[in-house]
Design a protein around this motif. Structure first.
Motif, mmCIF file in Angstrom:
data_model
loop_
_atom_site.group_PDB
_atom_site.id
_atom_site.type_symbol
_atom_site.label_atom_id
_atom_site.label_comp_id
_atom_site.label_asym_id
_atom_site.label_seq_id
_atom_site.Cartn_x
_atom_site.Cartn_y
_atom_site.Cartn_z
ATOM 1 N N UNK A 185 0.726 -1.211 0.024
ATOM 2 C CA UNK A 185 -0.028 0.049 0.004
ATOM 3 C C UNK A 185 0.989 1.276 0.187
ATOM 4 N N UNK A 186 2.029 1.093 0.827
ATOM 5 C CA UNK A 186 2.821 2.522 0.846
ATOM 6 C C UNK A 186 3.585 2.684 -0.433
ATOM 7 N N UNK A 187 3.992 1.606 -1.030
ATOM 8 C CA UNK A 187 4.604 1.453 -2.332
ATOM 9 C C UNK A 187 3.677 2.204 -3.417
ATOM 10 N N UNK A 188 2.210 1.741 -3.529
ATOM 11 C CA UNK A 188 1.592 2.236 -4.387
ATOM 12 C C UNK A 188 1.276 3.830 -4.288
ATOM 13 N N UNK A 189 1.306 4.330 -2.893
ATOM 14 C CA UNK A 189 0.892 5.512 -2.654
ATOM 15 C C UNK A 189 1.972 6.538 -2.964
ATOM 16 N N UNK A 190 3.257 5.950 -2.531
ATOM 17 C CA UNK A 190 4.293 6.725 -2.782
ATOM 18 C C UNK A 190 4.763 6.873 -4.239
ATOM 19 N N UNK A 191 4.627 5.728 -5.125
ATOM 20 C CA UNK A 191 5.266 5.611 -6.307
ATOM 21 C C UNK A 191 3.870 6.136 -7.274
ATOM 22 N N UNK A 192 2.750 6.015 -6.930
ATOM 23 C CA UNK A 192 1.675 6.150 -8.138
ATOM 24 C C UNK A 192 1.395 4.839 -8.690
ATOM 25 N N UNK A 193 1.750 3.663 -8.489
ATOM 26 C CA UNK A 193 1.433 2.490 -9.132
ATOM 27 C C UNK A 193 0.099 1.845 -8.249
#
Length: 355
Positions: free
Chosen positions: A7-15
């Motif tokens: 979830x943090x990966x998607x929020x920070x990177x936009x994926x």
């Protein structure tokens, strides 16, 4: 932890599509592990346990389908300006596929036997809608996917009649059509992958959804071999968590060093490994089903042999002549009727008078 990391990966990177799919798979694996647990038969049949046994796979299919393809639909509606007919066609396709997944999830008794057919029809409808979004569709592959999908629909209408006497024939035919549909879908992906940069990720999601759909066709069996069952369960409970953690850590380290991503989409690596876990479970279910069929056939043959042996014994029993003679004497000693007794009495009286 992996759920939060994605979830943090998607929020920070936009994926968003990648983050949603990977986090949902890691979270919903808990339901699959409960369903596959070797000790599940020891738990009392509570309503939550029954739901997990019967509908864990359907829940995961519905969540992944709604989340993943909704992201693509949202990007299509915001980044482009489609006309009303395009919106209507894509909306009807998505709506119909979602409706089939929801009905398959909510069905228990009457329509529960059609849950596999509903999921098998819903997935290609979404693929065709996604192909319309990316403008990557050809007439020949559209026809191939549509024909196999309509064949599954036709077989679902014939299912009540086939279940009466030709159950295994129906299952074999449905499995063949299902495999042809998978071949048509992935042949379509192979031909249009150069037109859509997200085609490998969508292909991985589709393969995982088809694996879950195949799993939904099997009942929850407990007569599984103990050692392979434990290996599959431990692989899902510990192995997949370690693999996902290592992949995310390596990707973050490589991006920090190089400034760009090493892997275009993590779904390409994570979902095939998850599919391997599901395939192991399906293999155990198929083995248990084959053992049940083998035991039934063996019992049937044993009953037939027992009946034939009993009949042969009765035919080979010798008939002694003494028994026939005794029966002949008994036949001669049969009691006389009243008229015969009266006639014998008169005869004796007449003989005494003459003397």
């Amino acid at each position: 932890m992996n759920f939060c990391a994605f979830i943090l990966w998607g929020i920070t990177e936009g994926f968003f599509a990648e983050a949603f799919t990977c986090s949902a798979v890691n979270l919903l694996r808990i339901l699959l592990l409960i369903k596959m647990a070797p000790y599940l038969s020891l738990i009392p049949d509570h309503i939550c346990v029954l739901i997990v046994k019967r509908k864990a796979v359907h829940i995961e299919v519905l969540v992944i389908t709604i989340g993943t393809f909704s992201v693509h639909l949202w990007e299509y509606l915001t980044d482009r300006s489609p006309n009303a007919w395009a919106k209507l066609g894509i909306g009807l396709g998505y709506g119909f596929s979602m409706l089939l997944c929801i009905v398959a999830l909510l069905s228990f008794r009457t329509t529960g036997v059609y849950s596999f057919e509903m999921l098998a029809v819903g997935i290609p409808v979404q693929i065709l809608s996604l192909a319309q979004i990316t403008s990557a569709i050809t007439i020949e592959y559209f026809a191939a996917i549509a024909v196999t999908t309509l064949a599954i629909l036709a077989l679902s209408f014939l299912k009540p009649c086939c279940m009466l006497g030709r159950k295994y024939a129906y299952g074999c035919l449905l499995g063949i059509v299902f495999l042809l549909q998978i071949a048509a879908v992935f042949r379509h992906f192979h031909m249009v992958h150069h037109k859509n940069k997200e085609s490998p990720a969508v292909m991985s999601v589709t393969a995982y959804l088809y694996t879950l759909t195949a799993t939904s066709s099997f009942q929850h069996r407990t007569n599984l071999p103990a050692i392979p069952h434990s290996i599959v369960y431990l692989f899902g409970a510990t192995g997949l968590i370690v693999v996902n953690s290592v992949i995310v850590a390596v990707e973050l380290i490589q991006k920090a060093k190089k400034g760009q991503r090493t892997i275009r989409d993590l779904q390409i690596i994570l979902l095939p490994i998850e599919s391997l876990f599901i395939i192991g479970w399906v293999t155990l279910q198929m083995y248990a089903l084959c053992m049940e069929i083998k035991i039934k056939i063996r019992k049937r043959e044993m009953n037939k042999n027992k009946i034939a042996h009993t009949d042969k014994k009765e035919d080979n029993i010798p008939r002694s002549p003494l028994g026939s003679q005794v029966s002949h004497e008994l036949h001669e000693m049969e009691p006389l009727s009243p008229s015969d007794c009266r006639g014998a009495t008169l005869l004796e009286v007449s003989e005494s008078d003459t003397h």
